[in-house]
Design a protein around this motif. Structure first.
Motif, PDB file in Angstrom:
ATOM      1  N   VAL A  44       0.823  -1.219   0.000  1.00 56.65           N
ATOM      2  CA  VAL A  44       0.000   0.000   0.000  1.00 56.65           C
ATOM      3  C   VAL A  44       0.857   1.268   0.000  1.00 56.65           C
ATOM      4  CG1 VAL A  44      -1.686   1.330   1.310  1.00 56.65           C
ATOM      5  CG2 VAL A  44      -1.908  -1.155   1.134  1.00 56.65           C
ATOM      6  N   LYS A  45       1.886   1.288   0.838  1.00 58.09           N
ATOM      7  CA  LYS A  45       2.706   2.495   0.962  1.00 58.09           C
ATOM      8  C   LYS A  45       3.372   2.828  -0.378  1.00 58.09           C
ATOM      9  CE  LYS A  45       6.094   4.549   4.054  1.00 58.09           C
ATOM     10  NZ  LYS A  45       7.137   4.302   5.033  1.00 58.09           N
ATOM     11  N   LEU A  46       3.888   1.785  -1.032  1.00 57.31           N
ATOM     12  CA  LEU A  46       4.544   1.996  -2.325  1.00 57.31           C
ATOM     13  C   LEU A  46       3.528   2.441  -3.368  1.00 57.31           C
ATOM     14  CD1 LEU A  46       7.157   1.697  -4.013  1.00 57.31           C
ATOM     15  CD2 LEU A  46       6.447  -0.644  -4.503  1.00 57.31           C
ATOM     16  N   ARG A  47       2.364   1.808  -3.361  1.00 56.04           N
ATOM     17  CA  ARG A  47       1.308   2.168  -4.312  1.00 56.04           C
ATOM     18  C   ARG A  47       0.985   3.659  -4.229  1.00 56.04           C
ATOM     19  NH1 ARG A  47      -3.609  -1.870  -3.513  1.00 56.04           N
ATOM     20  NH2 ARG A  47      -2.367  -2.416  -1.714  1.00 56.04           N
ATOM     21  N   ASP A  48       0.783   4.118  -3.001  1.00 53.46           N
ATOM     22  CA  ASP A  48       0.417   5.516  -2.814  1.00 53.46           C
ATOM     23  C   ASP A  48       1.524   6.443  -3.317  1.00 53.46           C
ATOM     24  OD1 ASP A  48      -1.892   4.646  -1.723  1.00 53.46           O
ATOM     25  OD2 ASP A  48      -1.286   4.947   0.367  1.00 53.46           O
ATOM     26  N   GLU A  81      23.243  10.137  -6.977  1.00 51.91           N
ATOM     27  CA  GLU A  81      22.821  11.173  -6.027  1.00 51.91           C
ATOM     28  C   GLU A  81      21.849  10.609  -4.990  1.00 51.91           C
ATOM     29  OE1 GLU A  81      21.136  14.264  -8.387  1.00 51.91           O
ATOM     30  OE2 GLU A  81      23.005  14.699  -9.436  1.00 51.91           O
ATOM     31  N   ASP A  82      21.760  11.303  -3.850  1.00 51.75           N
ATOM     32  CA  ASP A  82      20.754  10.943  -2.852  1.00 51.75           C
ATOM     33  C   ASP A  82      19.379  11.218  -3.440  1.00 51.75           C
ATOM     34  OD1 ASP A  82      22.498  10.101  -0.943  1.00 51.75           O
ATOM     35  OD2 ASP A  82      22.633  12.061   0.045  1.00 51.75           O
ATOM     36  N   GLN A  83      18.448  10.303  -3.214  1.00 47.61           N
ATOM     37  CA  GLN A  83      17.107  10.453  -3.796  1.00 47.61           C
ATOM     38  C   GLN A  83      16.035  10.054  -2.799  1.00 47.61           C
ATOM     39  OE1 GLN A  83      18.062   7.906  -7.397  1.00 47.61           O
ATOM     40  NE2 GLN A  83      16.787   9.461  -8.343  1.00 47.61           N
ATOM     41  N   ALA A  84      14.833  10.563  -3.050  1.00 41.66           N
ATOM     42  CA  ALA A  84      13.680  10.083  -2.302  1.00 41.66           C
ATOM     43  C   ALA A  84      13.483   8.610  -2.636  1.00 41.66           C
ATOM     44  CB  ALA A  84      12.440  10.884  -2.686  1.00 41.66           C
ATOM     45  N   MET A  85      12.932   7.873  -1.679  1.00 43.42           N
ATOM     46  CA  MET A  85      12.809   6.435  -1.840  1.00 43.42           C
ATOM     47  C   MET A  85      12.034   6.064  -3.108  1.00 43.42           C
ATOM     48  SD  MET A  85      11.286   3.603   0.745  1.00 43.42           S
ATOM     49  CE  MET A  85       9.683   3.394  -0.011  1.00 43.42           C
ATOM     50  N   VAL A  86      10.956   6.788  -3.379  1.00 48.01           N
ATOM     51  CA  VAL A  86      10.125   6.416  -4.532  1.00 48.01           C
ATOM     52  C   VAL A  86      10.867   6.667  -5.849  1.00 48.01           C
ATOM     53  CG1 VAL A  86       8.952   8.660  -4.607  1.00 48.01           C
ATOM     54  CG2 VAL A  86       7.852   6.657  -5.606  1.00 48.01           C
ATOM     55  N   ASP A  87      11.637   7.745  -5.911  1.00 46.09           N
ATOM     56  CA  ASP A  87      12.415   8.020  -7.118  1.00 46.09           C
ATOM     57  C   ASP A  87      13.475   6.947  -7.345  1.00 46.09           C
ATOM     58  OD1 ASP A  87      10.898  10.242  -7.269  1.00 46.09           O
ATOM     59  OD2 ASP A  87      12.537  11.690  -7.132  1.00 46.09           O
ATOM     60  N   ARG A  88      14.148   6.586  -6.258  1.00 45.52           N
ATOM     61  CA  ARG A  88      15.195   5.562  -6.374  1.00 45.52           C
ATOM     62  C   ARG A  88      14.579   4.229  -6.785  1.00 45.52           C
ATOM     63  NH1 ARG A  88      17.549   6.001  -1.414  1.00 45.52           N
ATOM     64  NH2 ARG A  88      16.188   4.415  -0.588  1.00 45.52           N
ATOM     65  N   VAL A  97      17.455 -11.900  -4.096  1.00 46.79           N
ATOM     66  CA  VAL A  97      16.111 -12.127  -3.546  1.00 46.79           C
ATOM     67  C   VAL A  97      16.180 -12.253  -2.027  1.00 46.79           C
ATOM     68  CG1 VAL A  97      14.127 -13.690  -3.517  1.00 46.79           C
ATOM     69  CG2 VAL A  97      15.322 -13.238  -5.666  1.00 46.79           C
ATOM     70  N   ASP A  98      17.141 -13.029  -1.546  1.00 48.98           N
ATOM     71  CA  ASP A  98      17.269 -13.227  -0.102  1.00 48.98           C
ATOM     72  C   ASP A  98      17.554 -11.910   0.610  1.00 48.98           C
ATOM     73  OD1 ASP A  98      17.029 -15.801  -0.933  1.00 48.98           O
ATOM     74  OD2 ASP A  98      18.725 -16.587   0.187  1.00 48.98           O
ATOM     75  N   GLU A  99      18.328 -11.057  -0.042  1.00 46.62           N
ATOM     76  CA  GLU A  99      18.660  -9.774   0.582  1.00 46.62           C
ATOM     77  C   GLU A  99      17.407  -8.927   0.767  1.00 46.62           C
ATOM     78  OE1 GLU A  99      20.384  -5.643   0.883  1.00 46.62           O
ATOM     79  OE2 GLU A  99      18.894  -6.412  -0.502  1.00 46.62           O
ATOM     80  N   LEU A 100      16.509  -8.978  -0.198  1.00 49.12           N
ATOM     81  CA  LEU A 100      15.254  -8.229  -0.095  1.00 49.12           C
ATOM     82  C   LEU A 100      14.379  -8.769   1.030  1.00 49.12           C
ATOM     83  CD1 LEU A 100      14.157  -7.786  -3.824  1.00 49.12           C
ATOM     84  CD2 LEU A 100      14.623  -5.943  -2.208  1.00 49.12           C
ATOM     85  N   ALA A 101      14.448 -10.091   1.233  1.00 52.13           N
ATOM     86  CA  ALA A 101      13.551 -10.725   2.210  1.00 52.13           C
ATOM     87  C   ALA A 101      14.017 -10.544   3.647  1.00 52.13           C
ATOM     88  CB  ALA A 101      13.441 -12.215   1.896  1.00 52.13           C
ATOM     89  N   LEU A 145      16.043  -2.347  -3.465  1.00 56.49           N
ATOM     90  CA  LEU A 145      14.921  -1.898  -4.297  1.00 56.49           C
ATOM     91  C   LEU A 145      13.727  -1.448  -3.460  1.00 56.49           C
ATOM     92  CD1 LEU A 145      13.991  -1.604  -7.224  1.00 56.49           C
ATOM     93  CD2 LEU A 145      13.195  -3.977  -7.134  1.00 56.49           C
ATOM     94  N   MET A 146      13.536  -2.094  -2.312  1.00 53.60           N
ATOM     95  CA  MET A 146      12.397  -1.739  -1.464  1.00 53.60           C
ATOM     96  C   MET A 146      12.715  -0.637  -0.454  1.00 53.60           C
ATOM     97  SD  MET A 146      10.324  -3.558  -2.971  1.00 53.60           S
ATOM     98  CE  MET A 146       8.860  -3.162  -2.019  1.00 53.60           C
ATOM     99  N   GLY A 147      13.916  -0.086  -0.541  1.00 51.39           N
ATOM    100  CA  GLY A 147      14.252   1.043   0.313  1.00 51.39           C
ATOM    101  C   GLY A 147      14.875   0.689   1.638  1.00 51.39           C
ATOM    102  N   PHE A 148      15.263  -0.595   1.843  1.00 47.95           N
ATOM    103  CA  PHE A 148      15.883  -1.009   3.110  1.00 47.95           C
ATOM    104  C   PHE A 148      17.319  -1.464   2.882  1.00 47.95           C
ATOM    105  CE2 PHE A 148      11.388  -1.457   3.895  1.00 47.95           C
ATOM    106  CZ  PHE A 148      11.261  -0.804   5.118  1.00 47.95           C
TER     107      PHE A 148
END
Ligand SMILES: [Zn+2]
Ligand SMILES: [Zn+2]
Length: 229
Positions: free
Chosen positions: A20-24, A46-53, A202-206, A226-229
């Protein structure tokens, strides 16, 4: 340059299938910003907002990977041991390759966050700043793992995950946090020998709980995934 429809496709996928958060966040992003701007900023590191990155990486990463070294070589970036030899991007993660793979640096490999190329790197050296004093390179494993390499700091995550599992069965037995007290960065390391089915990217994302734990210890990831973490 990247066609607008390609970015649009990633927005559509994210809106229809993402959390949901990403969708919005992405829903109206292309209406307010030219994708060339955030893609160019991402290529420049460059440093970017999470959604842009997220949108830049999701849409450009597979293209760079598919086009290979020639396209990667056109990217702006640093060319040293701590950055991708193809595109100059930072490492997303590291992994221990399977024994027998013909790799330098004792089987440790860094995976590029931009083009997914990989390169060998010394095991007990920080990929963020090059620190190689083991006393300044804390390693965090879950309780229940057998990993206990030189000077490891083993901290349990089991009680924090609230999985309702008795005992100390690790949730991420093949993944550990490799941090640095000098630059205060970390990345996750995946041990392929500990899980033959592992897919590092994949494991890194999880492994989000490990990221949250590292953050609580005051470390920030060399490059958010990719998910911002
Ligand atoms: Zn690269
Ligand atoms: Zn460091």
């Amino acid at each position: 340059m990247l066609p607008r429809w390609w970015c649009r496709a990633w927005v559509d996928v994210s809106v229809s299938a993402g959390p949901v958060k990403l969708r919005d966040a992405v829903a109206h992003r292309l209406e307010t910003t030219d994708p060339r701007d955030f893609v160019a900023a991402w290529i420049r590191g460059e440093d970017q907002a999470m959604v842009d990155r997220y949108l830049a990486r999701a849409s450009v990463g597979p293209i760079l990977e598919a086009l290979g070294p020639e396209a990667a070589a056109s990217c702006i970036g640093v060319r040293d041991q701590r950055h991708c030899p193809s595109c100059g991007g930072p490492p997303q993660l590291s992994y221990f390759a399977l024994p027998g793979e013909d790799l330098a640096a004792g089987g440790r490999v860094l995976l590029c966050a931009r083009c997914h190329d990989s390169w060998g790197y010394a095991r007990m050296t920080c990929p963020g700043c090059g620190e190689d004093a083991s006393s300044r390179l804390p390693i965090f494993n879950e309780e229940g793992t057998t990993s206990g390499e030189r000077g490891s700091v083993v901290r349990g995550l089991q009680g924090r995950l609230d999985l309702g599992v008795a005992g100390h069965k690790a949730v991420f037995p093949n993944i550990r946090i490799e941090a640095c007290d000098t630059c205060r960065h970390y990345l996750l390391n995946i041990d392929l020998a500990a899980d033959l089915a592992a897919v590092p990217v994949v494991d890194e994302l999880a492994a989000l709980p490990l990221d949250l734990y590292a953050r609580e210890q005051g470390f920030s990831k060399i490059t958010p995934n990719l998910m911002g973490f």
